[in-house]
Write a protein that holds these residues in place. Structure first.
Motif, PDB file in Angstrom:
ATOM      1  N   GLU A   1       0.828  -1.207   0.000  1.00 43.02           N
ATOM      2  CA  GLU A   1       0.000   0.000   0.000  1.00 43.02           C
ATOM      3  C   GLU A   1       0.863   1.257   0.000  1.00 43.02           C
TER       4      GLU A   1
ATOM      5  N   TYR B   1       2.423   1.813  -3.433  1.00 39.97           N
ATOM      6  CA  TYR B   1       1.425   2.260  -4.407  1.00 39.97           C
ATOM      7  C   TYR B   1       1.100   3.739  -4.219  1.00 39.97           C
ATOM      8  N   TYR B   2       0.819   4.127  -2.982  1.00 38.75           N
ATOM      9  CA  TYR B   2       0.458   5.522  -2.738  1.00 38.75           C
ATOM     10  C   TYR B   2       1.646   6.470  -2.896  1.00 38.75           C
TER      11      TYR B   2
ATOM     12  N   LEU C   1       1.643   7.100  -6.591  1.00 47.72           N
ATOM     13  CA  LEU C   1       0.603   8.058  -6.950  1.00 47.72           C
ATOM     14  C   LEU C   1       1.017   9.481  -6.571  1.00 47.72           C
TER      15      LEU C   1
ATOM     16  N   GLU D   1      -6.060   8.180  -1.182  1.00 47.20           N
ATOM     17  CA  GLU D   1      -6.230   9.291  -2.121  1.00 47.20           C
ATOM     18  C   GLU D   1      -7.162  10.327  -1.525  1.00 47.20           C
TER      19      GLU D   1
ATOM     20  N   HIS E   1      -2.778   6.907 -12.258  1.00 47.25           N
ATOM     21  CA  HIS E   1      -3.240   5.547 -11.966  1.00 47.25           C
ATOM     22  C   HIS E   1      -2.707   4.545 -12.984  1.00 47.25           C
TER      23      HIS E   1
ATOM     24  N   CYS F   1       0.947   3.828 -12.139  1.00 44.52           N
ATOM     25  CA  CYS F   1       1.158   3.058 -10.902  1.00 44.52           C
ATOM     26  C   CYS F   1       0.379   1.742 -10.872  1.00 44.52           C
ATOM     27  N   GLU F   2      -0.234   1.394 -11.969  1.00 40.51           N
ATOM     28  CA  GLU F   2      -1.098   0.210 -12.029  1.00 40.51           C
ATOM     29  C   GLU F   2      -0.389  -1.067 -11.584  1.00 40.51           C
ATOM     30  N   SER F   3       0.895  -1.196 -11.918  1.00 42.50           N
ATOM     31  CA  SER F   3       1.624  -2.423 -11.558  1.00 42.50           C
ATOM     32  C   SER F   3       1.854  -2.541 -10.052  1.00 42.50           C
TER      33      SER F   3
ATOM     34  N   VAL G   1      -0.552  -1.739  -7.701  1.00 42.54           N
ATOM     35  CA  VAL G   1      -1.813  -1.859  -6.965  1.00 42.54           C
ATOM     36  C   VAL G   1      -1.694  -3.034  -5.998  1.00 42.54           C
TER      37      VAL G   1
END
Length: 153
Positions: free
Chosen positions: A40, A43-44, A47, A64, A75, A78-80, A82
């Motif tokens: 997490e 991922y953030y 973003l 977000e 998005h 950063c899709e890979s 998630v």
């Protein structure tokens, strides 16, 4: 681990342990929510690098800022990263579920009125919503009830 990854976890750890400096006030209860996972955070962070505004929940998890417009480009970039969904709970056998229900009922009959019912799928006892003080006092104050109600392990 980079400092920006570590900082939310450090704040979380400090907030959960408390300092006892509240001038006699009762400490706030810790959140029942789990801390953010490394996936997490990654991922953030991605973003955020792409220009998405990130806020942190009360327990330190990045999220977000939903009041801002959706950023499709961020998005996609950063899709890979998630995070995977949480695993499905493993159902308890009928025997294990029956034993957990029997133990909960027995403990309540023995005076542990707050003891919760087991999860109807996993048979696990959730500590959420009960309070850490009660759980830490369970063995100390209700040892006889535990010995009566729990099968020898």
């Amino acid at each position: 681990m980079r400092a920006r990854h570590f900082a939310p976890l450090l704040v979380l750890c400090i907030s959960l342990t408390g300092s006892g400096c509240g001038g006699g006030e009762e400490p706030e209860a810790a959140s029942d929510s789990p801390p953010p996972t490394a996936a997490e955070i990654a991922y953030y962070d991605c973003l955020k690098k792409q220009g998405v505004d990130i806020v942190h929940t009360d327990y330190g998890a990045p999220r977000e800022d939903k009041s801002k417009p959706w950023n499709e480009k961020a998005h996609t970039a950063c899709e890979s990263l998630v995070p995977p969904p949480p695993p499905e709970p493993v159902p308890a056998s009928p025997e294990r579920l029956a034993a957990a229900r029997k133990e909960s009922a027995c403990l309540r009959a023995e005076g542990v009125s707050w003891y919760p019912d087991p999860d109807p799928v996993t048979g696990e006892i959730s500590q959420e919503g009960v309070g850490a003080e009660r759980w830490s006092a369970l063995k100390r104050e209700h040892g006889d009830a535990l010995r009566t109600c729990r099968p020898a392990r």
